[in-house]
Design a protein around this motif. Structure first.
Motif, short mmCIF file in Angstrom:
data_model
loop_
_atom_site.label_atom_id
_atom_site.label_comp_id
_atom_site.label_asym_id
_atom_site.label_seq_id
_atom_site.Cartn_x
_atom_site.Cartn_y
_atom_site.Cartn_z
N GLY A 75 37.93 -10.34 -69.72
CA GLY A 75 38.39 -10.58 -68.36
C GLY A 75 39.70 -9.88 -68.08
N VAL A 79 42.20 -9.33 -61.93
CA VAL A 79 41.03 -9.78 -61.18
C VAL A 79 41.14 -11.28 -60.89
CG1 VAL A 79 38.52 -10.09 -61.26
CG2 VAL A 79 39.55 -7.96 -62.10
N LEU A 91 34.68 -10.63 -66.40
CA LEU A 91 33.66 -9.82 -65.73
C LEU A 91 32.60 -9.34 -66.72
CD1 LEU A 91 35.61 -7.64 -63.13
CD2 LEU A 91 34.49 -9.86 -62.83
N VAL A 143 36.29 -3.20 -64.43
CA VAL A 143 35.66 -3.30 -63.11
C VAL A 143 34.56 -2.25 -62.98
CG1 VAL A 143 36.06 -3.05 -60.63
CG2 VAL A 143 37.67 -4.36 -62.03
N ALA A 146 31.62 -3.66 -64.45
CA ALA A 146 31.02 -4.69 -63.59
C ALA A 146 30.18 -4.08 -62.48
CB ALA A 146 32.12 -5.58 -63.00
N ASN A 150 26.66 -5.29 -63.75
CA ASN A 150 26.59 -6.73 -63.50
C ASN A 150 25.65 -7.13 -62.36
OD1 ASN A 150 28.23 -7.57 -65.54
ND2 ASN A 150 29.94 -8.20 -64.25
N HIS A 154 28.94 -12.35 -61.21
CA HIS A 154 30.34 -12.28 -60.80
C HIS A 154 30.56 -11.28 -59.66
CE1 HIS A 154 31.17 -14.91 -64.06
NE2 HIS A 154 31.11 -14.01 -65.02
N GLU A 157 33.70 -12.18 -57.33
CA GLU A 157 35.00 -11.85 -57.90
C GLU A 157 35.23 -10.34 -57.90
OE1 GLU A 157 32.68 -13.75 -59.21
OE2 GLU A 157 33.51 -15.62 -60.03
N THR A 158 34.17 -9.58 -58.19
CA THR A 158 34.30 -8.12 -58.21
C THR A 158 34.60 -7.58 -56.82
OG1 THR A 158 32.74 -8.02 -60.08
CG2 THR A 158 33.13 -5.98 -58.85
#
Length: 217
Positions: A75, A79, A91, A143, A146, A150, A154, A157-158
């Motif tokens: 993480g 973020v 993430l 990021v 992500a 991803n 998440h 959050e991204t």
């Protein structure tokens, strides 16, 4: 911390598992900068933090063996600060076998297992996993992971972080991928609403690009 037997004392296999963690895994991870909190180990690494967690199988205590799944996370405090949620959100949040495919889906031992060898094998596997996650050395790299891998995991959050740092190009590319993949589904209305809520002033840009739909009251 696992199931408790009828006499309110840990089962023998639970005690053996605690031995593996305290005498094998914990010293190894402590040497790499991790601190233990129950079944979770965490360390700070610049703006990032790494998490290793042991998730015990629900059937422990009623089977002849004891199993656990190993969860791994990376993480970013940047973020988390943008998201302002009640807890930190890695993430990168995966099982260890998805990071190093040769590792087992579940680690399991029984009364006949040599626990010293078992702990050593766990540490060898964790060493491989940690070598991979250390390749993510910055929030930017995390990021990028992500937005590439991803999808909806998440995603709020991204999107929130990308909006907070005004990286509109990456934000638009990510939301475009989500729309292409999920925009035809009935649940897209929920994703569309949440992205609109977390992207602030950049929502208008996403609307103008046709990546989001106007919210219906």
């Amino acid at each position: 911390m696992g199931r408790i037997a009828a006499n309110d004392k840990p089962s023998p296999l639970q005690r053996e598992f605690d031995f593996v963690l305290s005498q094998g895994v914990e010293p190894f991870l402590r040497g790499l900068g991790f601190m233990r909190d129950g079944l979770e180990f965490r360390r700070d690494r610049g703006d990032l933090y790494d998490v290793v967690g042991f998730q015990e199988n629900w059937h422990n205590g009623v089977t002849r063996s004891h199993g656990s799944f190993i969860n791994v996370g990376v993480g970013s405090r940047q973020v988390d600060a943008a998201w302002k949620g009640p807890r930190s959100v890695p993430l990168l949040d995966r099982r260890w076998e998805s990071i190093v495919p040769d590792l087992p889906y579940e680690v399991r031992f029984d009364r006949n297992t040599d626990l010293i060898d078992f702990a050593a094998a766990l540490c060898d596997g964790l060493e491989e996993v940690i070598a991979v996650i250390e390749e993510y050395a910055s929030t930017t790299a995390l990021v990028q992971y992500a937005v590439t891998y991803n999808y909806l995991h998440h995603y709020e959050e991204t999107c929130c972080y990308l909006a907070a740092i005004a990286d509109v190009d990456t934000l638009a590319g990510y939301v475009g991928v989500l729309r292409d993949r999920f925009g035809h589904q009935d649940r897209w209305v929920n994703f569309n609403r949440r992205i609109s809520e977390v992207t602030g002033k950049h929502t208008a840009t996403l609307l103008g690009l046709g990546l989001l739909d106007p919210l219906v009251a």
